[in-house]
Design a protein around this motif. Structure first.
Motif, mmCIF file in Angstrom:
data_model
loop_
_atom_site.group_PDB
_atom_site.id
_atom_site.type_symbol
_atom_site.label_atom_id
_atom_site.label_comp_id
_atom_site.label_asym_id
_atom_site.label_seq_id
_atom_site.Cartn_x
_atom_site.Cartn_y
_atom_site.Cartn_z
ATOM 1 N N GLY A 1 0.884 -0.876 -0.175
ATOM 2 C CA GLY A 1 -0.075 0.062 0.091
ATOM 3 C C GLY A 1 0.941 1.049 0.192
ATOM 4 N N ARG A 2 1.870 0.924 0.986
ATOM 5 C CA ARG A 2 3.282 2.648 0.480
ATOM 6 C C ARG A 2 3.605 2.479 -0.303
ATOM 7 N NH1 ARG A 2 4.017 4.400 6.026
ATOM 8 N NH2 ARG A 2 2.918 2.891 7.496
ATOM 9 N N LEU A 3 3.693 1.725 -1.088
ATOM 10 C CA LEU A 3 5.250 1.401 -2.526
ATOM 11 C C LEU A 3 4.094 2.636 -4.161
ATOM 12 C CD1 LEU A 3 6.391 -1.878 -2.406
ATOM 13 C CD2 LEU A 3 7.494 0.086 -2.605
ATOM 14 N N VAL A 4 2.643 1.900 -4.139
ATOM 15 C CA VAL A 4 1.567 3.112 -4.625
ATOM 16 C C VAL A 4 0.622 3.963 -4.064
ATOM 17 C CG1 VAL A 4 1.121 1.107 -5.666
ATOM 18 C CG2 VAL A 4 -0.859 1.693 -4.387
ATOM 19 N N GLN A 5 0.685 4.356 -2.950
ATOM 20 C CA GLN A 5 0.255 5.355 -2.195
ATOM 21 C C GLN A 5 0.988 6.653 -2.891
ATOM 22 O OE1 GLN A 5 -0.154 5.574 2.155
ATOM 23 N NE2 GLN A 5 0.120 7.554 2.648
ATOM 24 N N PHE A 6 0.130 7.860 -3.393
ATOM 25 C CA PHE A 6 0.903 8.877 -3.423
ATOM 26 C C PHE A 6 -0.416 9.957 -2.524
ATOM 27 C CE2 PHE A 6 -0.694 13.430 -6.136
ATOM 28 C CZ PHE A 6 0.334 13.173 -6.391
ATOM 29 N N PRO A 7 0.126 10.989 -2.176
ATOM 30 C CA PRO A 7 2.199 11.107 -2.145
ATOM 31 C C PRO A 7 2.776 9.919 -1.824
ATOM 32 C CG PRO A 7 1.688 13.165 -0.827
ATOM 33 C CD PRO A 7 0.140 12.177 -0.673
ATOM 34 N N GLY A 8 4.013 10.111 -1.867
ATOM 35 C CA GLY A 8 4.856 9.360 -0.875
ATOM 36 C C GLY A 8 5.734 7.634 -1.639
ATOM 37 N N GLY A 9 4.730 7.226 -2.292
ATOM 38 C CA GLY A 9 5.010 5.838 -2.994
ATOM 39 C C GLY A 9 5.351 6.212 -4.144
ATOM 40 N N PRO A 10 6.542 5.379 -4.165
ATOM 41 C CA PRO A 10 7.497 5.642 -5.986
ATOM 42 C C PRO A 10 6.999 4.988 -7.645
ATOM 43 C CG PRO A 10 8.138 3.003 -4.713
ATOM 44 C CD PRO A 10 6.502 3.818 -3.945
ATOM 45 N N LEU A 11 5.524 4.326 -6.711
ATOM 46 C CA LEU A 11 5.163 3.744 -7.908
ATOM 47 C C LEU A 11 3.948 4.511 -8.800
ATOM 48 C CD1 LEU A 11 4.834 -0.359 -7.206
ATOM 49 C CD2 LEU A 11 6.492 1.433 -8.236
ATOM 50 N N PRO A 12 3.008 5.446 -8.295
ATOM 51 C CA PRO A 12 1.808 6.297 -8.745
ATOM 52 C C PRO A 12 2.002 6.761 -9.963
ATOM 53 C CG PRO A 12 1.872 6.851 -6.043
ATOM 54 C CD PRO A 12 3.453 5.578 -6.443
ATOM 55 N N ALA A 13 1.388 6.281 -11.152
ATOM 56 C CA ALA A 13 1.532 7.868 -12.328
ATOM 57 C C ALA A 13 2.960 6.453 -13.239
ATOM 58 C CB ALA A 13 1.980 8.537 -11.886
ATOM 59 N N GLN A 14 2.801 5.166 -12.808
ATOM 60 C CA GLN A 14 4.084 5.073 -13.652
ATOM 61 C C GLN A 14 3.134 3.721 -14.468
ATOM 62 O OE1 GLN A 14 7.539 5.480 -13.749
ATOM 63 N NE2 GLN A 14 6.753 7.394 -11.795
ATOM 64 N N ASN A 15 3.204 4.401 -16.016
ATOM 65 C CA ASN A 15 2.672 3.223 -16.626
ATOM 66 C C ASN A 15 3.144 2.184 -17.420
ATOM 67 O OD1 ASN A 15 0.975 2.563 -18.601
ATOM 68 N ND2 ASN A 15 1.148 4.464 -20.271
ATOM 69 N N LEU A 16 2.960 1.110 -16.389
ATOM 70 C CA LEU A 16 4.052 0.055 -16.550
ATOM 71 C C LEU A 16 3.492 -1.145 -17.757
ATOM 72 C CD1 LEU A 16 5.833 -0.442 -13.370
ATOM 73 C CD2 LEU A 16 6.186 0.926 -15.142
ATOM 74 N N VAL A 17 4.045 -1.056 -18.484
ATOM 75 C CA VAL A 17 3.690 -2.400 -19.366
ATOM 76 C C VAL A 17 4.209 -4.159 -19.497
ATOM 77 C CG1 VAL A 17 2.921 -3.526 -21.897
ATOM 78 C CG2 VAL A 17 2.893 -0.554 -20.934
ATOM 79 N N LYS A 18 3.264 -5.109 -19.162
ATOM 80 C CA LYS A 18 3.667 -5.956 -19.524
ATOM 81 C C LYS A 18 3.728 -6.833 -20.370
ATOM 82 C CE LYS A 18 5.545 -10.755 -17.628
ATOM 83 N NZ LYS A 18 4.655 -11.102 -18.629
ATOM 84 N N PHE A 19 5.632 -7.141 -21.266
ATOM 85 C CA PHE A 19 5.675 -7.723 -22.408
ATOM 86 C C PHE A 19 5.731 -9.357 -22.533
ATOM 87 C CE2 PHE A 19 6.507 -3.211 -23.414
ATOM 88 C CZ PHE A 19 5.988 -3.003 -24.272
ATOM 89 N N ASP A 20 4.739 -10.098 -23.417
ATOM 90 C CA ASP A 20 4.954 -11.586 -23.086
ATOM 91 C C ASP A 20 6.105 -12.085 -24.122
ATOM 92 O OD1 ASP A 20 2.761 -11.602 -21.302
ATOM 93 O OD2 ASP A 20 1.147 -11.503 -22.717
#
Length: 206
Positions: free
Chosen positions: A187-206
């Motif tokens: 929860g802390r990793l995706v928490q905005f503000p404070g976490g490093p992951l919010p607004a990161q548009n990451l894509v998983k390629f198979d």
């Protein structure tokens, strides 16, 4: 006795940017849901007409009675939005909220706690899963395969079966779900503000 369907029903509390984006994602996948807000079903007539027949307008109580309840409300309005609802009885509540106050986007002092831990206190008896809060609304509503892979959606929670249900829903919507662990950690990793992951548009390629 009527046999209960294995299909999980979905309710949405909050029809702002994230709540309506989640409803659009469900509608795109033809997954039924009940959408609600503080102003009542009549205020949602135009939106549900646009979304199509799978999304129905309902009361806050009707949305909260479903198997999976998605909550996306301005932080200061959460206590009022969740007050007076029937017992959660172990149902799944998706916390899609961030501890900021619009329009100035000032962070809320949580006294060192993760926002989802604070949120969990507002839904006693629910199995809380943090998800859908870290992407911008247009990415939640848009095509998750638009960039040649599957857009990543992080989720976290303290109960394995609840996380598995949310992971299955994320997969049905076409996203790639990534488990970040417990509410206190993930929860802390995706928490905005404070976490490093919010607004990161990451894509998983198979």
């Amino acid at each position: 006795m009527q046999k209960r369907s294995n299909v999980m029903t979905i309710g949405i509390i909050g029809s702002g940017a994230i709540g309506s984006a989640f409803a659009r994602a469900l509608a795109r996948a033809n997954i039924p849901a009940i959408l609600s807000n503080s102003r009542g079903p009549a205020s949602l007539t135009g939106l549900v007409r646009e979304l199509g027949p799978s999304i129905k307008a309902g009361t806050r109580e009707e949305a909260a009675a479903q198997d999976i309840v998605f909550v996306a409300v301005n932080w200061s309005k959460l206590p009022r939005a969740l007050a007076g609802l029937p017992s959660w009885n172990g149902r799944i509540v998706i916390d899609a909220n961030n501890p900021i106050e619009a329009p100035r986007f000032e962070p809320v002092d949580l006294k060192g706690r993760a926002s989802s831990e604070v949120f969990a206190d507002l839904v006693p008896g629910a199995r809380v899963v943090k998800a859908f809060n870290h992407l911008k609304a247009h990415l939640v509503a848009g095509d998750p395969r638009a960039e040649g892979g599957r857009r990543v959606l992080f989720y976290s929670g303290d109960e394995a079966r609840a996380k598995a249900e949310v992971a299955a829903l994320i997969d049905r919507l076409g996203f790639f779900g990534l488990d970040l662990g417990t509410l206190a950690v993930g929860g802390r990793l995706v928490q905005f503000p404070g976490g490093p992951l919010p607004a990161q548009n990451l894509v998983k390629f198979d």
